[in-house]
Design a protein around this motif. Sequence first.
Motif, PDB file in Angstrom:
ATOM      1  N   GLY A 642       0.817  -1.219   0.000  1.00  0.00           N
ATOM      2  CA  GLY A 642       0.000   0.000   0.000  1.00  0.00           C
ATOM      3  C   GLY A 642       0.850   1.267   0.000  1.00  0.00           C
ATOM      4  O   GLY A 642       1.967   1.293  -0.510  1.00  0.00           O
ATOM      5  N   THR A 643       0.303   2.318   0.590  1.00  0.00           N
ATOM      6  CA  THR A 643       0.990   3.615   0.552  1.00  0.00           C
ATOM      7  C   THR A 643       2.241   3.649   1.427  1.00  0.00           C
ATOM      8  O   THR A 643       3.083   4.533   1.261  1.00  0.00           O
ATOM      9  N   GLU A 644       2.356   2.687   2.326  1.00  0.00           N
ATOM     10  CA  GLU A 644       3.482   2.704   3.278  1.00  0.00           C
ATOM     11  C   GLU A 644       4.835   2.827   2.557  1.00  0.00           C
ATOM     12  O   GLU A 644       5.635   3.693   2.866  1.00  0.00           O
ATOM     13  N   TYR A 645       5.085   1.938   1.560  1.00  0.00           N
ATOM     14  CA  TYR A 645       6.348   1.979   0.844  1.00  0.00           C
ATOM     15  C   TYR A 645       6.194   1.923  -0.681  1.00  0.00           C
ATOM     16  O   TYR A 645       7.063   2.379  -1.410  1.00  0.00           O
ATOM     17  N   LEU A 667     -15.122 -14.390  13.533  1.00  0.00           N
ATOM     18  CA  LEU A 667     -16.545 -14.309  13.194  1.00  0.00           C
ATOM     19  C   LEU A 667     -17.048 -15.593  12.512  1.00  0.00           C
ATOM     20  O   LEU A 667     -16.541 -15.988  11.474  1.00  0.00           O
ATOM     21  N   ASP A 668     -18.058 -16.226  13.092  1.00  0.00           N
ATOM     22  CA  ASP A 668     -18.645 -17.418  12.465  1.00  0.00           C
ATOM     23  C   ASP A 668     -19.518 -17.013  11.286  1.00  0.00           C
ATOM     24  O   ASP A 668     -20.130 -15.957  11.295  1.00  0.00           O
ATOM     25  N   ALA A 669     -19.580 -17.887  10.281  1.00  0.00           N
ATOM     26  CA  ALA A 669     -20.367 -17.585   9.084  1.00  0.00           C
ATOM     27  C   ALA A 669     -20.777 -18.900   8.439  1.00  0.00           C
ATOM     28  O   ALA A 669     -20.269 -19.959   8.804  1.00  0.00           O
ATOM     29  N   PRO A 670     -21.706 -18.873   7.486  1.00  0.00           N
ATOM     30  CA  PRO A 670     -22.113 -20.114   6.811  1.00  0.00           C
ATOM     31  C   PRO A 670     -20.952 -20.786   6.079  1.00  0.00           C
ATOM     32  O   PRO A 670     -20.946 -21.993   5.904  1.00  0.00           O
ATOM     33  N   GLY A 671     -19.978 -19.993   5.636  1.00  0.00           N
ATOM     34  CA  GLY A 671     -18.811 -20.561   4.952  1.00  0.00           C
ATOM     35  C   GLY A 671     -17.573 -19.783   5.357  1.00  0.00           C
ATOM     36  O   GLY A 671     -17.649 -18.788   6.077  1.00  0.00           O
ATOM     37  N   LYS A 672     -16.426 -20.271   4.884  1.00  0.00           N
ATOM     38  CA  LYS A 672     -15.166 -19.558   5.157  1.00  0.00           C
ATOM     39  C   LYS A 672     -15.233 -18.150   4.598  1.00  0.00           C
ATOM     40  O   LYS A 672     -15.853 -17.918   3.564  1.00  0.00           O
ATOM     41  N   LEU A 673     -14.541 -17.226   5.244  1.00  0.00           N
ATOM     42  CA  LEU A 673     -14.446 -15.865   4.722  1.00  0.00           C
ATOM     43  C   LEU A 673     -12.986 -15.500   4.552  1.00  0.00           C
ATOM     44  O   LEU A 673     -12.226 -15.476   5.517  1.00  0.00           O
ATOM     45  N   LYS A 674     -12.571 -15.267   3.312  1.00  0.00           N
ATOM     46  CA  LYS A 674     -11.196 -14.867   3.025  1.00  0.00           C
ATOM     47  C   LYS A 674     -11.251 -13.479   2.417  1.00  0.00           C
ATOM     48  O   LYS A 674     -11.889 -13.283   1.393  1.00  0.00           O
ATOM     49  N   LEU A 675     -10.587 -12.531   3.063  1.00  0.00           N
ATOM     50  CA  LEU A 675     -10.676 -11.142   2.646  1.00  0.00           C
ATOM     51  C   LEU A 675      -9.314 -10.636   2.170  1.00  0.00           C
ATOM     52  O   LEU A 675      -8.293 -11.300   2.380  1.00  0.00           O
ATOM     53  N   ALA A 676      -9.310  -9.481   1.552  1.00  0.00           N
ATOM     54  CA  ALA A 676      -8.044  -8.859   1.161  1.00  0.00           C
ATOM     55  C   ALA A 676      -8.250  -7.369   0.959  1.00  0.00           C
ATOM     56  O   ALA A 676      -9.357  -6.916   0.651  1.00  0.00           O
ATOM     57  N   THR A 677      -7.154  -6.629   1.132  1.00  0.00           N
ATOM     58  CA  THR A 677      -7.162  -5.207   0.810  1.00  0.00           C
ATOM     59  C   THR A 677      -6.020  -4.956  -0.168  1.00  0.00           C
ATOM     60  O   THR A 677      -4.943  -5.533  -0.025  1.00  0.00           O
ATOM     61  N   ALA A 678      -6.272  -4.110  -1.156  1.00  0.00           N
ATOM     62  CA  ALA A 678      -5.236  -3.808  -2.146  1.00  0.00           C
ATOM     63  C   ALA A 678      -5.051  -2.289  -2.213  1.00  0.00           C
ATOM     64  O   ALA A 678      -6.033  -1.548  -2.236  1.00  0.00           O
ATOM     65  N   GLY A 679      -3.793  -1.860  -2.261  1.00  0.00           N
ATOM     66  CA  GLY A 679      -3.494  -0.436  -2.211  1.00  0.00           C
ATOM     67  C   GLY A 679      -3.645   0.282  -3.540  1.00  0.00           C
ATOM     68  O   GLY A 679      -3.572   1.507  -3.598  1.00  0.00           O
ATOM     69  N   CYS A 680      -3.842  -0.504  -4.610  1.00  0.00           N
ATOM     70  CA  CYS A 680      -4.075   0.111  -5.911  1.00  0.00           C
ATOM     71  C   CYS A 680      -4.714  -0.938  -6.816  1.00  0.00           C
ATOM     72  O   CYS A 680      -4.760  -2.105  -6.461  1.00  0.00           O
ATOM     73  N   PRO A 681      -5.220  -0.524  -7.966  1.00  0.00           N
ATOM     74  CA  PRO A 681      -5.935  -1.498  -8.811  1.00  0.00           C
ATOM     75  C   PRO A 681      -5.058  -2.610  -9.377  1.00  0.00           C
ATOM     76  O   PRO A 681      -5.566  -3.497 -10.063  1.00  0.00           O
ATOM     77  N   ARG A 682      -3.719  -2.600  -9.129  1.00  0.00           N
ATOM     78  CA  ARG A 682      -2.897  -3.727  -9.585  1.00  0.00           C
ATOM     79  C   ARG A 682      -3.244  -4.999  -8.823  1.00  0.00           C
ATOM     80  O   ARG A 682      -2.909  -6.100  -9.232  1.00  0.00           O
ATOM     81  N   ASN A 683      -3.877  -4.825  -7.661  1.00  0.00           N
ATOM     82  CA  ASN A 683      -4.433  -5.972  -6.956  1.00  0.00           C
ATOM     83  C   ASN A 683      -3.447  -7.058  -6.576  1.00  0.00           C
ATOM     84  O   ASN A 683      -3.737  -8.248  -6.721  1.00  0.00           O
ATOM     85  N   VAL A 695     -10.350  -2.350  -2.677  1.00  0.00           N
ATOM     86  CA  VAL A 695      -9.296  -1.912  -3.589  1.00  0.00           C
ATOM     87  C   VAL A 695      -9.239  -0.376  -3.586  1.00  0.00           C
ATOM     88  O   VAL A 695     -10.244   0.290  -3.863  1.00  0.00           O
ATOM     89  N   ALA A 696      -8.044   0.159  -3.266  1.00  0.00           N
ATOM     90  CA  ALA A 696      -7.893   1.613  -3.260  1.00  0.00           C
ATOM     91  C   ALA A 696      -7.841   2.131  -4.692  1.00  0.00           C
ATOM     92  O   ALA A 696      -7.153   1.562  -5.546  1.00  0.00           O
ATOM     93  N   VAL A 697      -8.585   3.206  -4.962  1.00  0.00           N
ATOM     94  CA  VAL A 697      -8.518   3.853  -6.278  1.00  0.00           C
ATOM     95  C   VAL A 697      -8.215   5.329  -6.062  1.00  0.00           C
ATOM     96  O   VAL A 697      -8.334   5.854  -4.953  1.00  0.00           O
ATOM     97  N   GLU A 698      -7.806   5.993  -7.150  1.00  0.00           N
ATOM     98  CA  GLU A 698      -7.399   7.403  -7.062  1.00  0.00           C
ATOM     99  C   GLU A 698      -8.512   8.255  -6.444  1.00  0.00           C
ATOM    100  O   GLU A 698      -9.697   7.958  -6.627  1.00  0.00           O
TER     101      GLU A 698
END
Lengths: 812, 104
Positions: A642-645, A667-683, A695-698
């Motif tokens: 991300g923006t850090e470096y 957090l319990d849920a009906p299925g697994k939850l896999k998340l992600a954050t991206a610092g730019c649209p390169r993902n 996903v961070a955008v301009e």
Amino acid sequence: MAKQKLVVIGNGMAGARAVEEILARGGADQFEITMFGEEPYGNYNRILLSDVLNGSHEAEDIFLNPLAWYEEHGIKLHAGVKVSKILRHAQQVEAEGGLVEHYDRLIIATGSVPFIPVMDGLTLPDGSDKPGVFVFRNLEDCRKITAYAMGKKRGVVIGGGLLGLEAARGLQNFSLDVHVIQRGNAIMGQQLDGPAAAILKKTLEGLGIVVHTNKDTRAIRGHDHVTGLEFKDGTRLGCDLVVIAAGIKANTGLALRAGVAVERGIVVDNHLCTDDPRIFAVGECVQHRGQVYGLVAPLWEQAKVLAARLTGTDTEAAYHGSKVATKLKVMGVEVASMGITEASEEGDEVVQFTEAKKGTYKKLIIRNGRLVGGILLGDIRKAPYLSQAYEQNTPVPEERLSLLFDIGAPSEEASIDSMPSEMQVCNCNGVTKGAILGCVKGGKRSSKAVMESTRAGMGCGACKVLVSQVIDWACGGATDEDPSAHFYVPGVPLTKPELIEAIMALGLKSVSSVFDALAGGTEDPGSKPGLASLLITLWADEYVDERDARFINDRVHANIQKDGTFTVIPQMPGGVTSAADLRRIADVADKYHVPLLKLTGGQRIDLVGVKREDLPNVWRDLGMPSGFAYGKRYRTCKSCIGTEYCRFGLGDSMGLARKVEARFQGLDAPGKLKLATAGCPRNCSEALVKDVGAVAVEGGKWEIYVGGAAGAHVRKGDLLCVVDSHEAVLKLSGRFLQYYRENARYLERTYAFVPRVGIDKIRAVVVEDSERIAERLDQAMQRSVDAYFDPWQEATTPATVNQFAELLPIVQ
Amino acid sequence: MEVTLGPISAIPEGEGRSFQVGAAQIAVFRGRNGGVFATQAECPHKRGPLADGLLGSGTLICPLHSLKFNLITGQAETGDCALETYPARLNDAGLIMVDLRTAP
């Protein structure tokens, strides 16, 4: 009690099926059954008549129930006897020859009769049949045509609909020069639009059949036998034989004469009852909600409802009409058709593909995100999926292209018919198409029964759709529906909304109390984890935790391996760690002789092969909270720099991942939850293929994607909304997750849930608050967040006796 | 030969645990309604630890590949393999008694 007298007029597919369904519900104990059939034999599969005509089947091959079957079931069958009158006041049926039968209940299943357009020269001057003119409706018609066709030169079929083309295919078998006469400008107008009809016409002409369109027949020529046709435009066509297949109409004469309400068909209500409460009707002779059906699927549905009502086995049973998708083969050309053939309302969306040279044509009509019509010609591989979407009115994917083609799918996904028997359908458990077929032949006829018996679809589950299709194929399209398929868990006979209502009304907070109150005390082990998951979602901190209801992973907070050891994955938010943490992990690995250290796909470190009794000590020495890398719950949130470096970073993805982890951990849920954050649209963190990805955008904004996956199933997430702060990401994704927790089926991942409900609907509820539940969802999520605890604290305060003991000592 | 394994209170309600009896390992299950069952400890399919399975009313699901067994007959509902089962009961003192006549 004396048995009631049940009389059935009509021994065709509808009448016989209705009786079969009645027998299947124990009707033989309630009714003395009498049937009348005009044809002098048991009932047969009328759909296969054209196969008899073209010689690919013998007449005896298409019989469904031989005469012996009727005897066996104590049914009195008057075969070859035509009913002439229904005497409603006397409750009697009178047949030709003076035969009279009394009835308490009467079923009319007289089917349909050929529709004969008005034309001159149809019969001889004395009114008798003109040699060479035939209809095409029953076995006797087939016999007559066969006997007459030998040695003739040219046969003509009047009618370019499905039945007409089937007849034409049959005539080809007699080395006749075959012509088809179509009154309008397109053949198969019920199923096809203009362009599709034109392509099919060309294909048929390649097979040697001459198709004449826009030809309205004025007269059949010939004094004592057929010599040709004359059309309204003055042209003529010489021929030796004519088959009239211009359509069918409901056979309602008997009912009409008896004073039963008849419009285009015999009018029935949702219970298949006519306006006389003693008289019922089923099949092609019926008109239900203004609709008359000429296909077999609605008839099966009607027969079931009728039997359930008559036998009193299901007093709730009701017929609500059928949405029918048809799949057929016209002279080797595969055709699938459903709903309307032309866009008819403003805003209707048409998706179309034509490859005329190959005879391929695909067209779909979409209204409000749902399929309302479709035509597939030549390539019908997508037919099973589309038929289902049409019949169940489910939203279709935004990516319209994927409706027409399986892009990137392996080519062996060809039609099930052509799939070799030894082809593996379930790759986890190695189950072949042949094994499934064998299981169905062995008597298992529901998806659940076949899957349990063969274990197909019971591994990763990615093949379940294909497995169901193969089962459906093996059952000839008549798979038994398994009622438990609609239950939230198989062991409690309630759907998810019903179950939630009962749980809240009765205040059930533990799994055992649910079994006691709602399943007669019988505990189905496979249903326990699903119930536990739901109760946690509903009650949060008030949930009464019974550990035996949880899968072993959730009892010991680690993931079981094939040798009975476990993996330990400490929390590492966003994949960020420190030298001190790494040293501690290394020391623990040494101290407990951990055989394998592995980086996971979720940016964490996995200590693999830990013995069960070492778990509490490993956790204590690590001094880190659980990473919850087990169970159906929030697992991890990957992040990039991300923006850090990063020199491309637009938003602080690592900071956001840390906040996501802090909020949703455990957090319990009906299925697994896999998340992600991206610092730019390169993902770089692959946020587009996560259950929730930000996903961070301009411009300081974040896009939130939901329903993505890149495991057994690959799917790009749908864009839920764009927000402008970390806090808004947490709020909106939390609201989405709570909506998912409350509405998804158990084990239904977001990649299935989102397309099932539809991203438009989800966006309306979650972002626009269309149902005014946003505040409640937020509160429920906050309650679950507040109920978080680190289960690895059980290292010092075990939840159950001998929680981590593998082997108990013998105590005498 | 009926052997005493220990107090039922050593097994949490609705769960199972294993015991070493001579050369053999035996899994014992404590049903929520008071029933006690004993079987071989490892799943005949791929040696999964059955004591870690999910227990129902007279049925058990192996934790590794979800094979489901009848705890009375030992028969697998989903496959064609079967478990060795042993008659089990509690004595008056609440101790688990297992009849191992058929044990290896």
